[in-house]
Write an enzyme that holds these catalytic residues in place. Structure first.
Site, PDB file in Angstrom:
ATOM      1  N   GLY A 158      39.474  43.932  42.784  1.00 39.04           N
ATOM      2  CA  GLY A 158      38.182  43.872  42.117  1.00 39.04           C
ATOM      3  C   GLY A 158      38.133  42.705  41.160  1.00 39.04           C
ATOM      4  N   THR A 159      36.913  42.373  40.753  1.00 44.36           N
ATOM      5  CA  THR A 159      36.746  41.285  39.807  1.00 44.36           C
ATOM      6  C   THR A 159      35.878  41.784  38.676  1.00 44.36           C
ATOM      7  OG1 THR A 159      36.394  40.087  41.834  1.00 44.36           O
ATOM      8  CG2 THR A 159      36.409  38.796  39.834  1.00 44.36           C
ATOM      9  N   GLY A 160      36.195  41.376  37.495  1.00 49.17           N
ATOM     10  CA  GLY A 160      35.373  41.775  36.361  1.00 49.17           C
ATOM     11  C   GLY A 160      35.249  40.618  35.414  1.00 49.17           C
ATOM     12  N   GLY A 161      34.610  40.858  34.296  1.00 46.97           N
ATOM     13  CA  GLY A 161      34.400  39.791  33.329  1.00 46.97           C
ATOM     14  C   GLY A 161      35.699  39.186  32.831  1.00 46.97           C
ATOM     15  N   PHE A 162      36.747  39.981  32.788  1.00 47.88           N
ATOM     16  CA  PHE A 162      38.000  39.485  32.252  1.00 47.88           C
ATOM     17  C   PHE A 162      38.885  38.825  33.290  1.00 47.88           C
ATOM     18  CE2 PHE A 162      37.387  42.723  28.783  1.00 47.88           C
ATOM     19  CZ  PHE A 162      37.151  41.773  27.821  1.00 47.88           C
ATOM     20  N   GLY A 163      38.582  38.997  34.539  1.00 41.88           N
ATOM     21  CA  GLY A 163      39.419  38.373  35.556  1.00 41.88           C
ATOM     22  C   GLY A 163      39.469  39.206  36.820  1.00 41.88           C
ATOM     23  N   SER A 164      40.364  38.814  37.705  1.00 43.97           N
ATOM     24  CA  SER A 164      40.459  39.493  38.990  1.00 43.97           C
ATOM     25  C   SER A 164      41.718  40.345  39.030  1.00 43.97           C
ATOM     26  CB  SER A 164      40.531  38.476  40.112  1.00 43.97           C
ATOM     27  OG  SER A 164      39.526  37.530  39.940  1.00 43.97           O
ATOM     28  N   VAL A 165      41.637  41.440  39.744  1.00 43.87           N
ATOM     29  CA  VAL A 165      42.793  42.328  39.860  1.00 43.87           C
ATOM     30  C   VAL A 165      43.278  42.326  41.309  1.00 43.87           C
ATOM     31  CG1 VAL A 165      43.675  44.632  39.415  1.00 43.87           C
ATOM     32  CG2 VAL A 165      41.731  43.784  38.121  1.00 43.87           C
ATOM     33  N   ASP A 202      36.493  49.582  25.135  1.00 45.71           N
ATOM     34  CA  ASP A 202      35.785  49.370  26.396  1.00 45.71           C
ATOM     35  C   ASP A 202      35.922  50.607  27.266  1.00 45.71           C
ATOM     36  OD1 ASP A 202      34.077  47.944  27.936  1.00 45.71           O
ATOM     37  OD2 ASP A 202      35.561  46.538  28.715  1.00 45.71           O
TER      38      ASP A 202
END
Ligand SMILES: *[C@@H]1O[C@H](CO)[C@@H](O)[C@H](O)[C@H]1NC(C)=O
Ligand SMILES: *[C@@H]1O[C@H](CO)[C@@H](O)[C@H](O)[C@H]1NC(C)=O
Ligand SMILES: *[C@@H]1O[C@H](CO)[C@@H](O)[C@H](O)[C@H]1NC(C)=O
Length: 689
Positions: free
Chosen positions: A366-373, A486
């Site tokens: 997944g990808t989010g505001g903080f980076g990709s996992v 968060d």
């Protein structure tokens, strides 16, 4: 002047030709002289090119667009503007160009490739390296005002731009989603079939780009240099370029690097307006440096083996040593002495790289505001892990940043996703977590493809309790008070037994030290942000309680705190639950996917507790210890009425800025500027961070 600039071979005869030509056509205007721009560079030694970024001309005349420096761009343009349009008819001129290029990558997923570009400027301010090919950024891409026409030589598959594969040629207009693209290959006249070509093994390849302005036909042809120009082009597109060009335009190349070493070379280039570009003299092209580690040509290989086997062995030893040296460089990390003290938490970049198969797209969770996992399997222990890759550019507070990670790494609770360690490398930070096989809660909760819930009420209630106990641990039971900041369903992960575990630890907090350009000052997620954060930005545990309230409603109602597409009444979840409660129908807000299959008392408790936790006044919110007791039904909820809540919410005097009263107050913005708020709203619409 135009012919004179032609190339190094400006001989006497050419000068004469030029004189005659000049005398005959002496009366033509400057503009019309430029129509027939024509140049041929068999190598770039002494050629005047407009270079920027990493682009440079090597001593032996190679145009080296990029070297191995990561995350940079290189541009090389013909320095003079060209008129691409017939000023009387407005049509785009025919043109033809050909160039020989070579791309060398240390490993397959190295860098994103290069492009031949026609653009209104030689400079691309704000353009990003990597996937954006040094031509665009998130804001500029796809705008008709870009007037960028590019032939991309793409060596990376980028799903964002619908790339067909990791080795293709594409025609791009103002965007990197190609109008037409094809796997790198050429039509072999001899074999009467298409033959695939590797773009990245450092072999020189030739590309032709030809546009016929009358027929509005754009052809792109690729071939290895030892093969004559194929009769059938690779790409053939009917397109009227006059719709996209402005006058004048520049021609040249753009190229970028990403995270692995890559070289992009142009060996020779020929261009002609209104005519066929002159052929390159292949024997005059400069030699490529010896970079090849990929392949040895088979025949050469056999000869070498049979004739001088021994020296081959020596050579391979040499190559292996070189490779090892390069590899060492490739996996170089940022490591400071003091970090060594933290020993076990520090992972080797190489291990993470191997674990995630080189951060392959296939392993992307997944990808989010903080980076990709990414999912990964650690090479030595074979444990499954989730690796979060975040970019961080923090110079200041570096030590604190790492210290924070280390301290978070010491948190141990069965409802917290353990942070196993981290790795730091140039401008990247990697956080390694236990892998949670069932992914994040929001994926299951908001899965619109299913009409029946995958999670029963009983499971949901258990997840709620586990998140509550995790927060209690953070707030009260650990050696320091930790505010998660968060809390939301996408940060709750599910383990094998579908137990909820709070994840993404303290990242919001970490980002106070390092700054992430996308989230600067937006600490937390809209819809979960406590209103008092607008004023002070101070985080204390009650901020988590607020977000936990939003989370409770999410789990009970099966929808997000803010649903921009819902009717006005239902858009803000809290408002809607209060409204239904005042009408005596609070249970109707329960997730329809549950049907009637839930415990009425528990459902009511969760909904009301959700409202109480999300109370706008921090002091009214319960503490996590109390929340646990409500959930365990040791104590009952305090008196609470929908009207009282409504009044508290409407009491705008509480708000740090009156300006907020005309916005939905459950959607406070971290700063009161309009621009930021609209971007935040966009981010909710597009599905959160
Ligand atoms: C790449 O080129 C840039 C600019 O010319 C230079 O500063 C840098 O040191 C070079 N990097 C490598 C790895 O050669
Ligand atoms: C993209 O580039 C433009 C032009 O330089 C700049 O104004 C804009 O801020 C950049 N956007 C991003 C997201 O970097
Ligand atoms: C060429 O590459 C394409 C796409 O990767 C593949 O489908 C095709 O089978 C390849 N053709 C040959 C002859 O290898």
């Amino acid at each position: 002047m135009i012919l004179g600039r032609n190339d190094q071979r400006c001989s006497d005869t050419m000068f004469l030709e030029f004189l005659v030509w000049f005398l005959l056509l002496g009366l033509r205007s400057v503009a019309s002289q430029q129509e027939d721009v024509d140049f041929t560079y068999n190598g770039f030694r002494g050629v005047n090119m407009s270079l920027d970024g990493l682009a440079q001309i090597t001593n032996n005349g190679l145009l080296m667009l990029v070297n191995t420096t990561n995350q940079q761009v290189g541009h090389a343009f013909y320095p003079h503007p060209l008129h691409f349009r017939n000023s009387s008819t407005g049509n785009a001129f025919s043109f033809s160009t050909t160039f020989v290029f070579a791309i060398w990558k240390l490993i397959r997923f190295g860098g994103p490739g290069m492009a031949f570009v026609i653009a209104p400027s030689r400079k691309f301010p704000g353009a990003l390296p990597g996937n954006y090919l040094g031509l665009f950024n998130m804001t500029t891409i796809g705008k008709p005002s870009d007037h960028v026409i590019a032939i991309e030589i793409d060596t990376l598959r980028n799903k964002e731009f619908n790339d067909i594969d990791g080795s293709h040629i594409g025609i791009d207009i103002n965007n990197l989603k190609s109008v037409q693209s094809a796997t790198a290959s050429y039509f072999s006249n001899e074999q009467n079939r298409r033959v695939n070509i590797s773009l990245i093994d450092g072999q020189p390849l030739q590309l032709w780009v030809e546009y016929n302005g009358d027929e509005k036909q754009l052809n792109v042809t690729l071939a290895p240099i030892n093969v004559p120009k194929p009769t059938i082009p690779l790409l053939s597109l009917k397109i009227d370029l006059s719709l996209f060009i402005v006058d004048p335009m520049f021609v040249g190349f753009s190229s970028t690097t990403y995270v692995m070493p890559v070289y992009h070379f142009v060996l020779g280039w020929s261009f002609k307006m209104n005519g066929e570009a002159r052929q390159l003299n292949l024997s005059q092209l400069p030699e490529l440096p010896h970079l090849k580690t990929h392949k040895t040509r088979p025949r050469l290989f056999i000869i070498l083996v049979s004739v001088i086997g021994a020296s081959l062995a020596l050579i391979s030893v040499f190559i292996i040593t070189q490779f090892i040296v390069k590899r060492k460089k490739k996996f170089a990390e940022v490591l400071e002495d003091w970090e060594l003290n933290y020993g076990p938490h520090r992972f080797k970049y190489k291990d993470l790289y191997i674990a995630t198969k080189g951060f392959k797209d296939k392993e992307l969770l997944g990808t989010g505001g903080f980076g990709s996992v990414y999912r990964g399997v650690l090479p030595t222990s074979k444990t499954e892990v989730a690796v979060k890759r975040v970019s961080h550019n923090s110079r200041q507070g570096e030590r604190e940043f790492i210290a924070e990670i280390i301290s978070i790494g010491r948190l141990r609770h069965r409802n917290i996703v353990p942070l196993l360690g981290y790795c730091r490398r140039k401008e990247e930070l990697f956080l390694v977590y236990d892998f949670m096989p069932n992914g994040s809660l929001d994926k299951i909760l908001f899965d619109h493809t299913k009409t029946e819930s995958m999670l029963s009420w009983c499971q949901r209630f258990r997840i709620i309790k586990s998140v509550a106990s995790a927060l209690l641990y953070l707030h009260e039971e650990w050696e320091r008070v930790v505010v998660h900041r968060d809390v939301k369903s996408s940060n709750v992960l599910l383990d094998k037994e579908l137990n909820g575990r709070l994840g993404d630890f303290g990242l919001a907090r970490l980002y106070d030290h390092g700054t992430n350009p996308q989230t600067t000052h937006v600490v937390g997620t809209i819809g979960y942000l406590a209103p008092e954060l607008c004023g002070t930005g101070q985080a204390n545990p009650s901020v988590d309680v607020f977000a936990f309230g939003a989370f409770l409603l999410e789990v009970a109602c099966g929808r997000r705190p803010i649903e921009p597409r819902a009717s006005e009444e239902c858009m803000v979840l809290v408002d809607w639950v209060i409204l239904c409660w005042s009408k005596g129908t609070i249970l109707e807000t329960g997730d329809p996917k549950l049907g009637f299959d839930y415990d009425v008392q528990e459902m009511e408790l969760v909904l009301k507790l959700g409202l109480l936790c999300s109370h706008p006044i921090p002091t009214v919110r319960p503490q996590m210890r109390q929340v646990m007791r409500y959930l365990e039904r040791e104590i009952s909820l305090p008196e609470l009425t929908p009207l009282g809540l409504r009044t508290a919410i409407d009491d705008t005097s509480f708000w740090p800025s009156k300006g907020f009263s005309d916005v939905s107050i459950w959607c406070p913005y971290p700063s009161s500027t309009k621009t930021r708020s609209s971007s935040v709203v966009e981010s909710i619409v597009s599905g959160g961070r």
